[in-house]
Design an enzyme around this catalytic site. Sequence first.
Site, PDB file in Angstrom:
ATOM      1  N   GLU A 122      -7.585   1.286   3.908  1.00 42.41           N
ATOM      2  CA  GLU A 122      -7.459  -0.010   4.572  1.00 42.41           C
ATOM      3  C   GLU A 122      -6.570  -0.909   3.741  1.00 42.41           C
ATOM      4  O   GLU A 122      -6.461  -2.106   4.011  1.00 42.41           O
ATOM      5  CB  GLU A 122      -8.818  -0.640   4.840  1.00 42.41           C
ATOM      6  N   CYS A 170     -13.992   2.337   5.592  1.00 39.11           N
ATOM      7  CA  CYS A 170     -14.194   3.233   4.460  1.00 39.11           C
ATOM      8  C   CYS A 170     -14.235   4.714   4.831  1.00 39.11           C
ATOM      9  O   CYS A 170     -14.451   5.560   3.963  1.00 39.11           O
ATOM     10  CB  CYS A 170     -15.476   2.869   3.725  1.00 39.11           C
ATOM     11  N   HIS A 200     -21.343   7.889   1.434  1.00 38.25           N
ATOM     12  CA  HIS A 200     -20.545   6.694   1.180  1.00 38.25           C
ATOM     13  C   HIS A 200     -21.352   5.772   0.285  1.00 38.25           C
ATOM     14  O   HIS A 200     -22.565   5.649   0.441  1.00 38.25           O
ATOM     15  CB  HIS A 200     -20.162   5.990   2.484  1.00 38.25           C
TER      16      HIS A 200
END
Lengths: 131, 349
Positions: B80, B112, B234
């Site tokens: 990003e 993400c 994550h």
Amino acid sequence: MLTPSKYWRESPQRYRLEAAKCTKCGKVFFPPRLVCDSCKNGEFEKTTLPDEGKIVSYSMIHVTASNFSDEAPIALGIIELDNGTKITAQVTDCTEDELAVGVPVKLEFRKVQEAGESGVLCYGYKAVLKR
Amino acid sequence: MEGIVGYGAYIPRNRIKVEEIAKVWGADAPSYKKGLMLEEKSVPSPDQDVITMSVEAGRYAVKRAGVDPKEIGAIYIGSESHPYAVKPSGTVVAEALGATPDIHCADYEFACKAGSEGMFVCFGLVRAGLIKYGMGIGADTSQGAPGDALEYSASAGAAAFLFGNDGVIATVDATHSYMTDTPDFWRREYQNYPRHGGRFTGEPAYFKHTLGAARAILEKTGLTAKDFRWATFHQPNGKFPLRAGKILGFDKEQLEQGWLVPRLGNTYSGASPIGLTAILDVAEPGERILMVSYGSGAGSDAFVFTVTERIKEVQDLAPKTRDQLDNNKRYLEYGEYAKFRGKIRKIEE
Ligand SMILES: [Zn+2]
């Protein structure tokens, strides 16, 4: 400042360390040239320089060109690569007191300059100290 | 059998401690350290960005794979924080790796989970027989607004994976993606910093999708937590991945190796992919790995890998992830950090 066309022409050297090796006497040129200065041969083969070496000389630049003033002082080094070829490169991610002749370095891919707020981003090699 | 043939990670050497940030904003450092399990985070140097870190991680992946870069048929970089708004990061990275011109390239975005998207598509193209090798990279140099909770975690790093079907070091046994429209975190055009939904980022966002993808892939494969040696999720903070792992039945020993966030910070698209590289650095043949990414917006990609015999031949061919995390660090003060990240700027001359 680098123009997009000049930057683009030099990208094989800046990105991949591509050098020219004389097919007759074996001398390596970086950047490549058209005629070998030791044997006058005009034929070369592509070779890739090693990405490790050592500092053989360096200088701290305190008053930089205006587009590098945010980064001052800048360390500029002459690096002898493991095959003996010498190149000039910025030494990045270090302070002046960490620099010395003979210090081993590795070449990393870094942003070399930005053409202002909206221009092309120029990438290439810089040396970092091997720690 | 298709799978990962080479991998590499890159972590910048600069760090800033949670205390150093908290001091500037009058915030309570112990609450971040205990509450979110964050100690310090990586910071890119001014001459580093998604492109430079991707090149370094990509070079390590090619080195471990021992393949000719000209045989790479696709490169997808998920981030990003792509340096250009228009011009794919992958163009520069493929050129630097020596993989041009016969290659397909696109940049991916999905908060993400953009990195795992690249991995997912490369694996699919290899399995379909359309390309010999494909490189998926997750990299970010993300920013939190000054004083925002995200400023304590948003960090920098990259992980690259080369997929192929000969010389495989970890087979891909299954994949599963899970996605809904959930507005937990976003950034509008021309804005420097993202916005987030505060507590809304937990249950309906991170946990719903991470657990949704994980449960679906376990059901698909008939496996349970006990069948895995390692798992990585994550990791936006220290707490979330440990809790997700615990709910799924994983213990600390399975999670620890890929749990880098307390000292790395949240590398966004790089987070679970860098966790996977840390696992591959120490994995033994036959061990099974679960990886689940999460991207706000929101969705998760899950992968089941099984490590092969060849892993032992490649682990030492490039720098290991935890070595980059633990060694050669340089601590920044907040002022230098703010300059490095462009949060303060000198007047134009
Ligand atoms: Zn010659």
